[in-house]
Design a protein around this motif. Structure first.
Motif, short mmCIF file in Angstrom:
data_model
loop_
_atom_site.label_atom_id
_atom_site.label_comp_id
_atom_site.label_asym_id
_atom_site.label_seq_id
_atom_site.Cartn_x
_atom_site.Cartn_y
_atom_site.Cartn_z
N GLN A 99 -8.32 -72.89 -18.87
CA GLN A 99 -7.71 -72.46 -20.12
C GLN A 99 -8.48 -73.15 -21.24
O GLN A 99 -8.33 -74.36 -21.43
CB GLN A 99 -6.24 -72.83 -20.15
CG GLN A 99 -5.53 -72.30 -21.37
CD GLN A 99 -4.03 -72.55 -21.32
OE1 GLN A 99 -3.56 -73.38 -20.54
NE2 GLN A 99 -3.29 -71.82 -22.12
N PRO A 100 -9.33 -72.43 -21.98
CA PRO A 100 -10.18 -73.07 -22.97
C PRO A 100 -9.40 -73.68 -24.13
O PRO A 100 -9.87 -74.63 -24.75
CB PRO A 100 -11.09 -71.96 -23.47
CG PRO A 100 -10.61 -70.70 -22.89
CD PRO A 100 -9.57 -70.99 -21.88
N ASP A 101 -8.22 -73.16 -24.43
CA ASP A 101 -7.41 -73.64 -25.54
C ASP A 101 -5.95 -73.38 -25.21
O ASP A 101 -5.65 -72.34 -24.62
CB ASP A 101 -7.82 -72.89 -26.82
CG ASP A 101 -7.14 -73.44 -28.04
OD1 ASP A 101 -6.00 -72.98 -28.32
OD2 ASP A 101 -7.70 -74.31 -28.70
N PRO A 102 -5.03 -74.28 -25.58
CA PRO A 102 -3.62 -74.07 -25.23
C PRO A 102 -3.03 -72.78 -25.78
O PRO A 102 -2.10 -72.23 -25.20
CB PRO A 102 -2.91 -75.28 -25.85
CG PRO A 102 -3.95 -76.29 -26.09
CD PRO A 102 -5.24 -75.55 -26.28
N ALA A 103 -3.57 -72.25 -26.87
CA ALA A 103 -3.04 -71.03 -27.47
C ALA A 103 -3.61 -69.77 -26.82
O ALA A 103 -3.25 -68.66 -27.21
CB ALA A 103 -3.34 -71.02 -28.96
N GLU A 104 -4.51 -69.93 -25.86
CA GLU A 104 -5.16 -68.79 -25.24
C GLU A 104 -4.86 -68.73 -23.75
O GLU A 104 -4.56 -69.74 -23.13
CB GLU A 104 -6.67 -68.88 -25.44
CG GLU A 104 -7.07 -68.80 -26.89
CD GLU A 104 -8.56 -68.82 -27.05
OE1 GLU A 104 -9.28 -68.43 -26.11
OE2 GLU A 104 -9.01 -69.21 -28.13
N PRO A 105 -4.96 -67.53 -23.18
CA PRO A 105 -4.71 -67.41 -21.74
C PRO A 105 -5.85 -68.02 -20.92
O PRO A 105 -6.95 -68.27 -21.43
CB PRO A 105 -4.63 -65.90 -21.52
CG PRO A 105 -5.35 -65.29 -22.67
CD PRO A 105 -5.23 -66.25 -23.82
N VAL A 106 -5.58 -68.20 -19.66
CA VAL A 106 -6.56 -68.75 -18.72
C VAL A 106 -7.69 -67.74 -18.53
O VAL A 106 -7.45 -66.53 -18.44
CB VAL A 106 -5.87 -69.06 -17.37
CG1 VAL A 106 -6.88 -69.45 -16.31
CG2 VAL A 106 -4.83 -70.15 -17.56
N VAL A 107 -8.92 -68.23 -18.46
CA VAL A 107 -10.09 -67.41 -18.13
C VAL A 107 -10.30 -67.56 -16.63
O VAL A 107 -10.32 -68.68 -16.11
CB VAL A 107 -11.34 -67.89 -18.91
CG1 VAL A 107 -12.57 -67.15 -18.44
CG2 VAL A 107 -11.14 -67.74 -20.40
N ARG A 108 -10.46 -66.43 -15.93
CA ARG A 108 -10.62 -66.44 -14.48
C ARG A 108 -11.92 -65.74 -14.10
O ARG A 108 -12.22 -64.67 -14.63
CB ARG A 108 -9.45 -65.74 -13.81
CG ARG A 108 -8.14 -66.46 -13.95
CD ARG A 108 -6.98 -65.69 -13.29
NE ARG A 108 -5.80 -66.50 -13.22
CZ ARG A 108 -4.92 -66.65 -14.20
NH1 ARG A 108 -5.11 -66.03 -15.33
NH2 ARG A 108 -3.87 -67.41 -14.04
#
Length: 175
Positions: A99-108
C-alpha cells in the motif's frame, strides 16, 4: 581484521529484508512499513554474506507492514554499501503487494518473476504478468510499475517472457 560473520548474516536475513525501508521515500505507509517487524516463512534459507544475498525457498512468504512478497524462491540482494538493492521472487505465480499510501488501495502484482528495485521503488512483473492498481488492471508478458509516480509500462514480449502475451487492461472511469 575480519568483521564478525553473525551480525552481518543476521542483518541480511532480518534487517536486510526491509523492502519498504532505508532506500525508499518516506511516505507515511513506507515509513510505517520500515518500522514494522519482518515475518518470514520458508522451507529453506541460504545466506552468503560475501555475495550479499539471502535466498529463501519453499513456499516463501515475507511480510512487513503493508508489504508482502511470496514465491517458490525469493532472493534478497545487497549492494557494496550493504544496503538492500533488489528482491527477486520467482514461481508459477510469484506475488508482491504494498500500500503506497494510507489513503490509497493496495497495489498487487503477479508474474513468474517479480523484481523489486528498492531505491527506485520500481517493480518488474515478468511472464504472465498482472497488476491491479486502484481498480484498474493490466496484464501482459512484461509490466513495469513505478510506485511513486504511478506509471505503468507494458510489453507483449520481453526477455524472460514465454511467447507473446498481448497487453490487456481494464481502466475504471474517473469518479
Amino acid at each position: 581484521m575480519s568483521r564478525p560473520v553473525l551480525p552481518s548474516l543476521t542483518a541480511l536475513a532480518l534487517g536486510g529484508l526491509l523492502l519498504a525501508g532505508t532506500a525508499l521515500h518516506a511516505t507515511t505507509a513506507t515509513a510505517h512499513d520500515a518500522r514494522a517487524p519482518i515475518e518470514v516463512e520458508a522451507d529453506r534459507l541460504d545466506l552468503d554474506d560475501r555475495a550479499g544475498t539471502a535466498v529463501y525457498t519453499g513456499e516463501v512468504d515475507i511480510r512487513q507492514g503493508t508489504l508482502r512478497v511470496t514465491g517458490d524462491r525469493v532472493e534478497i540482494q545487497r549492494n557494496a554499501a550493504g544496503e538492500l538493492s533488489r528482491a527477486i521472487a520467482t514461481g508459477e505465480r510469484a506475488y508482491l503487494e504494498q500500500q503506497p499510501d494510507p489513503a490509497e488501495p493496495v497495489v498487487r502484482g503477479w508474474g513468474r518473476t517479480i523484481v523489486y528495485h528498492v531505491a527506485e521503488r520500481r517493480m518488474e512483473l515478468i511472464d504472465r504478468a498482472e497488476l491491479h492498481q486502484r481498480g484498474d488492471t493490466f496484464e501482459g508478458g512484461y509490466l513495469e510499475y513505478f510506485l511513486d509516480r504511478r506509471v505503468v509500462q507494458a510489453r507483449a514480449e520481453s526477455e524472460g517472457v514465454e511467447g507473446r502475451q498481448r497487453i490487456r487492461m481494464t481502466l475504471q472511469p474517473e469518479q
